[in-house]
Enzyme design. Sequence first.
Site, PDB file in Angstrom:
ATOM      1  N   ASN A  92     -44.244 -23.235   9.980  1.00  0.00           N
ATOM      2  CA  ASN A  92     -45.976 -23.504   9.473  1.00  0.00           C
ATOM      3  C   ASN A  92     -46.561 -23.467   8.479  1.00  0.00           C
ATOM      4  OD1 ASN A  92     -44.387 -21.229   9.485  1.00  0.00           O
ATOM      5  ND2 ASN A  92     -46.762 -20.222  10.409  1.00  0.00           N
ATOM      6  N   GLU A 121     -38.775 -12.518   9.023  1.00  0.00           N
ATOM      7  CA  GLU A 121     -39.756 -12.253   9.181  1.00  0.00           C
ATOM      8  C   GLU A 121     -40.389 -13.249  11.420  1.00  0.00           C
ATOM      9  OE1 GLU A 121     -42.507 -10.027   7.769  1.00  0.00           O
ATOM     10  OE2 GLU A 121     -40.762 -10.017   6.297  1.00  0.00           O
ATOM     11  N   LEU A 122     -41.171 -12.214  11.890  1.00  0.00           N
ATOM     12  CA  LEU A 122     -41.270 -12.634  13.492  1.00  0.00           C
ATOM     13  C   LEU A 122     -42.085 -12.795  13.502  1.00  0.00           C
ATOM     14  CD1 LEU A 122     -37.676 -10.731  14.678  1.00  0.00           C
ATOM     15  CD2 LEU A 122     -38.060 -12.541  13.253  1.00  0.00           C
ATOM     16  N   CYS A 151     -48.200 -16.580  12.078  1.00  0.00           N
ATOM     17  CA  CYS A 151     -48.026 -15.537  12.172  1.00  0.00           C
ATOM     18  C   CYS A 151     -48.844 -14.361  12.918  1.00  0.00           C
ATOM     19  CB  CYS A 151     -46.516 -14.592  11.857  1.00  0.00           C
ATOM     20  SG  CYS A 151     -45.153 -15.948  11.230  1.00  0.00           S
ATOM     21  N   GLU A 187     -46.632 -13.842  22.309  1.00  0.00           N
ATOM     22  CA  GLU A 187     -47.565 -14.432  21.073  1.00  0.00           C
ATOM     23  C   GLU A 187     -46.942 -15.853  21.257  1.00  0.00           C
ATOM     24  OE1 GLU A 187     -44.425 -15.632  17.313  1.00  0.00           O
ATOM     25  OE2 GLU A 187     -46.533 -15.643  16.040  1.00  0.00           O
TER      26      GLU A 187
END
Lengths: 477, 477, 477, 477
Positions: C152, C248-249, C282, C376
Amino acid sequence: MADQYKLFINGEWTDSEEKVEVLNKYTQDTYAEVAKAGEKEVDQAIEAAQTAFKTNPMPPYKRYQILKRVSELLQENKEELAKNITMEAGKPLKQARTEIDRATQTFELSAEEAKRIHGEGVPVEAAPGSENRMAFTIKVPVGVVGAISPFNFPINLVAHKIAPAIASGNAVVLKPASATPISALKLAELFEEAGLPKGFLNVVVGSGSTVGKQMMEDSRINLYTFTGSANVGLKLKQNTGLNKLILELGNNSPVIIDKEADVQMAAKNTAQKSFAFAGQVCISVQRLYVHEEVREEFQQAFIEAIQELNVGDPNDAETDVGPMISEEEAERAETWIKDAEKEGAKIIHGGKRNGALLEPTVLTNVTKNQKVVCEEIFAPVVSIIPFSNLKDCIDELNESQYGLQGGIFTQNIDTAFYAAKNVQVGGLMINDSSQYRVDLMPYGGVKGSGWGKEGPKYTIEDMTEERLVVMNLNQDV
Amino acid sequence: MADQYKLFINGEWTDSEEKVEVLNKYTQDTYAEVAKAGEKEVDQAIEAAQTAFKTNPMPPYKRYQILKRVSELLQENKEELAKNITMEAGKPLKQARTEIDRATQTFELSAEEAKRIHGEGVPVEAAPGSENRMAFTIKVPVGVVGAISPFNFPINLVAHKIAPAIASGNAVVLKPASATPISALKLAELFEEAGLPKGFLNVVVGSGSTVGKQMMEDSRINLYTFTGSANVGLKLKQNTGLNKLILELGNNSPVIIDKEADVQMAAKNTAQKSFAFAGQVCISVQRLYVHEEVREEFQQAFIEAIQELNVGDPNDAETDVGPMISEEEAERAETWIKDAEKEGAKIIHGGKRNGALLEPTVLTNVTKNQKVVCEEIFAPVVSIIPFSNLKDCIDELNESQYGLQGGIFTQNIDTAFYAAKNVQVGGLMINDSSQYRVDLMPYGGVKGSGWGKEGPKYTIEDMTEERLVVMNLNQDV
Amino acid sequence: MADQYKLFINGEWTDSEEKVEVLNKYTQDTYAEVAKAGEKEVDQAIEAAQTAFKTNPMPPYKRYQILKRVSELLQENKEELAKNITMEAGKPLKQARTEIDRATQTFELSAEEAKRIHGEGVPVEAAPGSENRMAFTIKVPVGVVGAISPFNFPINLVAHKIAPAIASGNAVVLKPASATPISALKLAELFEEAGLPKGFLNVVVGSGSTVGKQMMEDSRINLYTFTGSANVGLKLKQNTGLNKLILELGNNSPVIIDKEADVQMAAKNTAQKSFAFAGQVCISVQRLYVHEEVREEFQQAFIEAIQELNVGDPNDAETDVGPMISEEEAERAETWIKDAEKEGAKIIHGGKRNGALLEPTVLTNVTKNQKVVCEEIFAPVVSIIPFSNLKDCIDELNESQYGLQGGIFTQNIDTAFYAAKNVQVGGLMINDSSQYRVDLMPYGGVKGSGWGKEGPKYTIEDMTEERLVVMNLNQDV
Amino acid sequence: MADQYKLFINGEWTDSEEKVEVLNKYTQDTYAEVAKAGEKEVDQAIEAAQTAFKTNPMPPYKRYQILKRVSELLQENKEELAKNITMEAGKPLKQARTEIDRATQTFELSAEEAKRIHGEGVPVEAAPGSENRMAFTIKVPVGVVGAISPFNFPINLVAHKIAPAIASGNAVVLKPASATPISALKLAELFEEAGLPKGFLNVVVGSGSTVGKQMMEDSRINLYTFTGSANVGLKLKQNTGLNKLILELGNNSPVIIDKEADVQMAAKNTAQKSFAFAGQVCISVQRLYVHEEVREEFQQAFIEAIQELNVGDPNDAETDVGPMISEEEAERAETWIKDAEKEGAKIIHGGKRNGALLEPTVLTNVTKNQKVVCEEIFAPVVSIIPFSNLKDCIDELNESQYGLQGGIFTQNIDTAFYAAKNVQVGGLMINDSSQYRVDLMPYGGVKGSGWGKEGPKYTIEDMTEERLVVMNLNQDV
């Protein structure tokens, strides 16, 4: 005809009736003429700074961009700026070039620090009864900075004042040394080219007794930053009300050569660092405390290393030691040497003077109350003082009224850190001379050597105020 | 007969010929007699401090243990110490008790900070050409601290000076206010009981013009820490050579009541914080800037809240407002009020004086150049000043020569942080008055309000020097 | 024919048999072909990194110079790089340009931080029995960093991994997303031009199940840094031995519109921040908690603001919302919407899909266990959830398995800081949406949203080890 | 009959059906019986912790008071606690007393740090476009901490987990080593006496395979802190979802004796630090790298120093080396020694085993792949490994999978700092052995030695989350 320079006030190049004559320090010919600031110009400069600060605050990223651009312009104009330093200060060309490189660092670091100014959380909720509070600090600029800079680093010691001042959001009125004002004016040109809004930097040229005095008495200046003699520093402290101060004053830098030193390395290093720019550096080696066991070896190697230094015309790129800033200053140093000689000191190298040019001079048999030892000589003169017990040696060298930087050469870790803990200085160099400085480090003295630290990150701390903000929060929302 | 007290010099209780008479501030009777330090005693005290510092350094954990023990002893002797404060300072008993609790915190925090003094790494290896270096700083004590403390917090403002001084390894010569010296001497007793080695704390009692002057001129004192008037602060700056300073000076504290404030809460809070210890607190509310939209509501609630304050005998545990420190001081404040009245100010509450007891007084219709507004009144007197535009209000209140603490009452986050960014003070309280202080926070003013910060962690920073240690390392091992 | 790209291993552009086909995400045509790394190439890349790290350490200033040069090259090549992002990621051109500007910042900051890595003093002398010690920490690089980056932000999320890695002295093996590998390869070209020594950056292209798996199992990699799904993050944690991790989720970012909010401002802001890059960010707004008192006003203004967004061809400089990364992903989001609809959710805007292009979609009447709320969604889909009590609202939104960033719109300071204290996220924005990010700030989540922080200064902390050095010093010198 | 102990759950002393038998480690008799936690008890403990955390947050000053009180109670109960350690762990009494003193420090420091938890300002206004922002971070507790502690410091390694957890506002479920659970239960008694609210500390006793496993799988635990073997550490990493971890694992600690060392001092120091608590200390000296030039002198002095150690009954206050934790463990160590012997190693001291008592054992002629060298032996066994080139020596010792602490003895500053820069450990001791630890310092390893640091200040950093708060401020007020 000599080059003509104007003052820089509120973004304009401003002329004046009276002129300051700037000499070529090697030939003593007139090199340039600079407009001299009168009362009106100083007032305008301060007014401009205050107005800029109050009405046109610059956000941090803009400060970054301007200062970063100046750092680039310093490199783009390096040769011209270096030659000008050699002319107006008599500094050997290769040292002048180094100065430009260092000023580049000072601007680069200041630019970057402009983006890193921040406060911290304060745990007021940990005080009994304050459980519902939240607090943190913010850093705000002090306002108008009055900067007074010396002749010995006409670019980099100006940089150490104005770059952090701009980085932290202040406006500046700068009075450069009247012997070397042109570097400062050229720096103002670079700021102009870099896009600094008007009023944030103002350069007024003149003597300490007129321009300096007027600045000292003007309460619109919020903070004074000064590099120079302890006497003038003291005057500033006494005559600036309750305003803030950063003072970088003198030193008679001590360096210890321990019995476990790498003597050859120590000799070469200190020979270089005792005479650079004719010893006119605040942290130039002045007192060499040498352990008796290695004294003979050291002395021989030291003299040999001095003999390899090139003395003479500063415009020559090979020159290591050039003239002092003026013949008067060279005469003063010569007198101190002769006074010591009369009391038994021996000159084992140098000692002769030719105009402003004083040979690299090494003394032995000195005593601790002679000016060559206990005052700042600010000349290419160093004294070798033998010792047999390290602790006694350190106690003795600590008797100095000064405490800027010192050094010790030793391979022994206990000895090195005993010195680190006990030598009363702002900076202690292990296996290096007192004259080590990189622009990112905290630099500043204790005792009569000053107040506050230079190095952009540290100066910014002094040039901002930390304001506490406490919120009394209601949790019934 | 009145109680007798001696000086504390080099660990000994020392008498002297002359005496200082200490009054019961409510009755104006003699409460105690204290030995008065002459030239000899001051000299001995400084000598003792210097000797202790040089010859008997205390490791950090020992400093911790002594200071922690003093903090416990403060609680064990709380009632006696509080009553003594009430006697010698005229401070209402409940406020005196609070002061002991706060001093307990100040000592506790200082003890803990003694174990947390440390330097930091300096990335000199990131400078071009210094790749082989490693550097860090260490913190070293300054040496002898000369402390001069005021009458208004006879324990806790002494604590804020000597506890951090001891915590950082210094030795102290303390001159407490001559109006309230007994608290300091009692504190010295607690130190003695806690096992402080001799010479680290010396208490000399006498006036500023003799004892204070002698301290100021003695170059063996390395740092001065002073709380008091801006005038005396300035004198200290001017007469202490290049020595270091911490100055906590005056203020005419501003508090804003915004149109979006919780007006009732604001009124109650400021009524309490304007008159505690008869307004003799550096951060006592003096200037109340009230938005016109809420002025009427605020004024009424404010007067009502004042009427609930108990005025009178400080020995009564219910008393909120007692006498001022002396009749002269009460008269001075009364004069300022009358001067304002002549120029049109209106007294909407209080205004009457009985000896040293001045009623909680509220003025309106004041102008910004009246002493009740622009000078520090240090009395139970507050002025209500209306405003209609917040930005203009802040510009006006910033005209003060002072900048210690201020406050704003508002529920609006933008308004709150506009104030935080723009009110020129050392500390800005949101939804609280200027008089908020907990002992762990950084406390100190800008402009004429001083230099340096109190709060043990912050004072220790000022009472230590940061020494840079750079190692030039050879990787060929 | 499509453009051809090679792998970058040990400073060489390396081809391979197999190819990865990269699509133009708007047209779904083939845009380029990239060499696909096999087992051998991955092994060579790791070997090269380890060798570079062990045999050719770069001093900090050199790291600074290289990274600063890359930041300049990003600007010099901005248009080309932005267009490539639009092609391979389908990101609207103006957002792609913004990404290059942000990556410029990421490199600039990383360059600067390379010069600021330092340890701190540790006051071991304050421990009983350790009075003769002196200690400090130094920071050392971890070694080989394995970086796995998402589609992204094909430049800036690569930048956030490799710039701090290089800044701290590590060597890197990078596996970019296989959908968008070309940006990473172009970045490698810039590094090459900037003079990065061979082996410090290696780019291997391929799928997670082959290249990613091999990296995961190779113990020569000392630290993994990954941005992507929680599932893959968990696998990394489970399969990388005791090696270090930065993860980083995901997030299902909540934003609160309080009754005291500036509703119009909130509506415009969140409309922008819910659909940028088709919600594939995110911290894209996913859950809008709106107070009932302002719900109607907000909803209307929100829909109006969405209607002003340009939806369509990402190559058009005016487009705000373009395609998703693949038709599969758009279908998945569509399914989630339909599932919610079946359970009573209402679509009040958008909802239609055309290939990979999904309209900006707004749902109401959702429940907290529907995927559109609790998972998400990573698509241009946002749900409006009404609330009447702020505390209950925060308790409910905290039930999420995620906690990256959130936002609250309110003018009330108590409300704002109640949220700051209680919303369980890594970052809480007051009067801004969850999608606020500048590259200098600490960025990272709590709970299932990850481990460690990004932002160059913070990543460098995770990518270095702090080593304590204690000296046991003998004072008998 | 043996003493009986119960579990501590939700502030209640809870019995259970099954019991854990605790042996007197010297006599191998039963010393006590402790209730064994089943599934229900573990569940209740976690539930209690979560409820306490969510419903009854403790303000920082209360945490301070409780922890400070526990530190005092440790001293008040020192003798009893020490004797219990000697019983359940077989630790020599004087070392057990030292452990109580250290735990006192750990609690004292944790108490103090509870008052120092704070965030920092983040200069978001320095990012282009964010000029109107203000940001700072706050630190919030993670929630429920699951602590699993080892047998070798039954009080102090429990203290390093629960004191910082409580200090930072968390609630704890503790599983102490099943061999030494009583110390933890006694500590819970002290917490009870100190006034800890129910639920903040819960102690469940049982094996790793039941209680540990259940804890590992319960997602209500937010962070695991574990000291023990690398194997179990790895399991924890793999089986705890995305939850946070602090792991303090093994080491085979290296110490270098350089040719410029003070050999006699080094020999005495390392003899003490190799065999304390029978080598069952994570940082016990295991690998002694001795320069060939001083090897003979060192070896002789080392053996002499070992001969002065008292081996035997741990209850005897003069004993230096007592039994290992179990006969099985002593047999394991003996097997490793014999395996090395078969491959050519020589035993130059000790080597004999009597039950759980293994003599202080010194090996030479070892090779680097023998278990006595490359695995953590956790027994009173040390190997002397000669070297002639320091750099090669360091390269070799760095091959270890571990990296907790190491040491070097040398007087040479270059050698010392070469080691500091290059030995891959969490802590490097100069002129001290690897076994130096004071509780205030950061303690933790690299590579297979773990994640995160202990030392209250550092653990608190890991046990809190740093939340960024950004305000988008409108200056139109």
